[in-house]
Scaffold this motif. Sequence first.
Motif, PDB file in Angstrom:
ATOM      1  N   TYR A  68     -15.140  -4.425  -0.701  1.00 12.16           N
ATOM      2  CA  TYR A  68     -16.127  -5.250  -1.401  1.00 12.16           C
ATOM      3  C   TYR A  68     -17.088  -4.328  -2.137  1.00 12.16           C
ATOM      4  O   TYR A  68     -17.504  -3.298  -1.602  1.00 12.16           O
ATOM      5  N   GLN A  69     -17.446  -4.727  -3.373  1.00 10.63           N
ATOM      6  CA  GLN A  69     -18.389  -3.949  -4.170  1.00 10.63           C
ATOM      7  C   GLN A  69     -19.513  -4.849  -4.670  1.00 10.63           C
ATOM      8  O   GLN A  69     -19.331  -6.049  -4.861  1.00 10.63           O
ATOM      9  N   TRP A  70     -20.657  -4.223  -4.883  1.00 15.17           N
ATOM     10  CA  TRP A  70     -21.855  -4.918  -5.343  1.00 15.17           C
ATOM     11  C   TRP A  70     -21.729  -5.221  -6.835  1.00 15.17           C
ATOM     12  O   TRP A  70     -21.399  -4.348  -7.629  1.00 15.17           O
ATOM     13  N   THR A  71     -21.991  -6.471  -7.230  1.00 10.43           N
ATOM     14  CA  THR A  71     -21.893  -6.875  -8.634  1.00 10.43           C
ATOM     15  C   THR A  71     -23.233  -6.812  -9.358  1.00 10.43           C
ATOM     16  O   THR A  71     -23.288  -6.985 -10.563  1.00 10.43           O
ATOM     17  N   GLY A  72     -24.301  -6.607  -8.622  1.00 10.04           N
ATOM     18  CA  GLY A  72     -25.646  -6.700  -9.171  1.00 10.04           C
ATOM     19  C   GLY A  72     -26.371  -7.915  -8.604  1.00 10.04           C
ATOM     20  O   GLY A  72     -27.587  -7.999  -8.636  1.00 10.04           O
ATOM     21  N   GLU A  73     -25.581  -8.863  -8.064  1.00 10.78           N
ATOM     22  CA  GLU A  73     -26.150 -10.066  -7.449  1.00 10.78           C
ATOM     23  C   GLU A  73     -25.612 -10.321  -6.049  1.00 10.78           C
ATOM     24  O   GLU A  73     -26.290 -10.918  -5.228  1.00 10.78           O
ATOM     25  N   ALA A  74     -24.380  -9.896  -5.798  1.00 10.05           N
ATOM     26  CA  ALA A  74     -23.741 -10.151  -4.499  1.00 10.05           C
ATOM     27  C   ALA A  74     -22.558  -9.212  -4.322  1.00 10.05           C
ATOM     28  O   ALA A  74     -22.085  -8.606  -5.274  1.00 10.05           O
ATOM     29  N   TYR A  75     -22.084  -9.104  -3.081  1.00  9.78           N
ATOM     30  CA  TYR A  75     -20.851  -8.370  -2.797  1.00  9.78           C
ATOM     31  C   TYR A  75     -19.665  -9.289  -3.085  1.00  9.78           C
ATOM     32  O   TYR A  75     -19.636 -10.437  -2.655  1.00  9.78           O
ATOM     33  N   LYS A  76     -18.678  -8.752  -3.813  1.00 10.89           N
ATOM     34  CA  LYS A  76     -17.462  -9.497  -4.133  1.00 10.89           C
ATOM     35  C   LYS A  76     -16.257  -8.614  -3.838  1.00 10.89           C
ATOM     36  O   LYS A  76     -16.328  -7.390  -3.987  1.00 10.89           O
ATOM     37  N   PRO A  77     -15.112  -9.211  -3.442  1.00 16.09           N
ATOM     38  CA  PRO A  77     -13.921  -8.404  -3.175  1.00 16.09           C
ATOM     39  C   PRO A  77     -13.426  -7.729  -4.456  1.00 16.09           C
ATOM     40  O   PRO A  77     -13.347  -8.361  -5.506  1.00 16.09           O
ATOM     41  N   LYS A  78     -13.126  -6.452  -4.356  1.00 12.88           N
ATOM     42  CA  LYS A  78     -12.636  -5.681  -5.498  1.00 12.88           C
ATOM     43  C   LYS A  78     -11.147  -5.387  -5.349  1.00 12.88           C
ATOM     44  O   LYS A  78     -10.402  -5.444  -6.315  1.00 12.88           O
ATOM     45  N   MET A  79     -10.726  -5.051  -4.129  1.00 17.35           N
ATOM     46  CA  MET A  79      -9.342  -4.666  -3.900  1.00 17.35           C
ATOM     47  C   MET A  79      -8.945  -5.058  -2.484  1.00 17.35           C
ATOM     48  O   MET A  79      -9.715  -4.883  -1.553  1.00 17.35           O
ATOM     49  N   ALA A  80      -7.748  -5.596  -2.330  1.00 15.23           N
ATOM     50  CA  ALA A  80      -7.220  -5.912  -1.003  1.00 15.23           C
ATOM     51  C   ALA A  80      -5.840  -5.298  -0.874  1.00 15.23           C
ATOM     52  O   ALA A  80      -5.063  -5.286  -1.827  1.00 15.23           O
ATOM     53  N   GLU A  81      -5.564  -4.756   0.309  1.00 16.12           N
ATOM     54  CA  GLU A  81      -4.270  -4.119   0.542  1.00 16.12           C
ATOM     55  C   GLU A  81      -3.693  -4.601   1.869  1.00 16.12           C
ATOM     56  O   GLU A  81      -4.348  -4.533   2.907  1.00 16.12           O
ATOM     57  N   TRP A  82      -2.463  -5.094   1.818  1.00 16.10           N
ATOM     58  CA  TRP A  82      -1.739  -5.556   3.001  1.00 16.10           C
ATOM     59  C   TRP A  82      -1.172  -4.352   3.736  1.00 16.10           C
ATOM     60  O   TRP A  82      -0.722  -3.395   3.120  1.00 16.10           O
ATOM     61  N   TYR A  83      -1.189  -4.381   5.062  1.00 19.53           N
ATOM     62  CA  TYR A  83      -0.536  -3.327   5.831  1.00 19.53           C
ATOM     63  C   TYR A  83       0.316  -3.942   6.927  1.00 19.53           C
ATOM     64  O   TYR A  83       0.058  -5.053   7.390  1.00 19.53           O
ATOM     65  N   ASP A  84       1.350  -3.205   7.301  1.00 20.98           N
ATOM     66  CA  ASP A  84       2.221  -3.595   8.410  1.00 20.98           C
ATOM     67  C   ASP A  84       2.605  -2.294   9.125  1.00 20.98           C
ATOM     68  O   ASP A  84       3.475  -1.563   8.657  1.00 20.98           O
ATOM     69  N   HIS A  85       1.932  -1.991  10.222  1.00 21.32           N
ATOM     70  CA  HIS A  85       2.166  -0.754  10.945  1.00 21.32           C
ATOM     71  C   HIS A  85       3.521  -0.735  11.657  1.00 21.32           C
ATOM     72  O   HIS A  85       3.979   0.320  12.058  1.00 21.32           O
ATOM     73  N   ARG A  86       4.152  -1.878  11.808  1.00 21.06           N
ATOM     74  CA  ARG A  86       5.492  -1.905  12.418  1.00 21.06           C
ATOM     75  C   ARG A  86       6.476  -1.139  11.542  1.00 21.06           C
ATOM     76  O   ARG A  86       7.366  -0.496  12.047  1.00 21.06           O
ATOM     77  N   GLU A  87       6.299  -1.224  10.222  1.00 20.23           N
ATOM     78  CA  GLU A  87       7.212  -0.525   9.312  1.00 20.23           C
ATOM     79  C   GLU A  87       7.113   0.993   9.482  1.00 20.23           C
ATOM     80  O   GLU A  87       8.111   1.687   9.429  1.00 20.23           O
ATOM     81  N   SER A  88       5.910   1.514   9.716  1.00 19.06           N
ATOM     82  CA  SER A  88       5.758   2.956   9.861  1.00 19.06           C
ATOM     83  C   SER A  88       6.243   3.450  11.218  1.00 19.06           C
ATOM     84  O   SER A  88       6.531   4.628  11.385  1.00 19.06           O
ATOM     85  N   ASN A  89       6.359   2.549  12.195  1.00 22.89           N
ATOM     86  CA  ASN A  89       6.814   2.953  13.523  1.00 22.89           C
ATOM     87  C   ASN A  89       8.317   2.795  13.707  1.00 22.89           C
ATOM     88  O   ASN A  89       8.873   3.276  14.685  1.00 22.89           O
TER      89      ASN A  89
END
Length: 91
Positions: A68-89
């Motif tokens: 989340y990043q500050w827009t000047g008025e509020a925090y808004k989501p900027k980037m979201a990333e899905w993870y699945d640790h089962r794949e790395s194991n």
Amino acid sequence: MPWEICGAMVRGASGNGPFFVYQNSNGWHAVGEFEGNGHSVLKSKTKDYHDIRTNYHLSYAEGTETIYQWTGEAYKPKMAEWYDHRESNSQ
């Protein structure tokens, strides 16, 4: 209710839920609402406000991290990333 562990706020058995950020400027004002089971304040800044990373888990190994990043008025989501640790194991 979230707990603090090793400097990070996390939720227990209650799982994911909202986090609210307020600023005291001539009274308290909501400046952000985040979803997840934990959050951390990052060193990086946007418009002089620290960026915030949240974790939203869907199982023991899957979830989403959102910045989340500050827009000047509020925090808004900027980037979201899905993870699945089962794949790395898996081998």
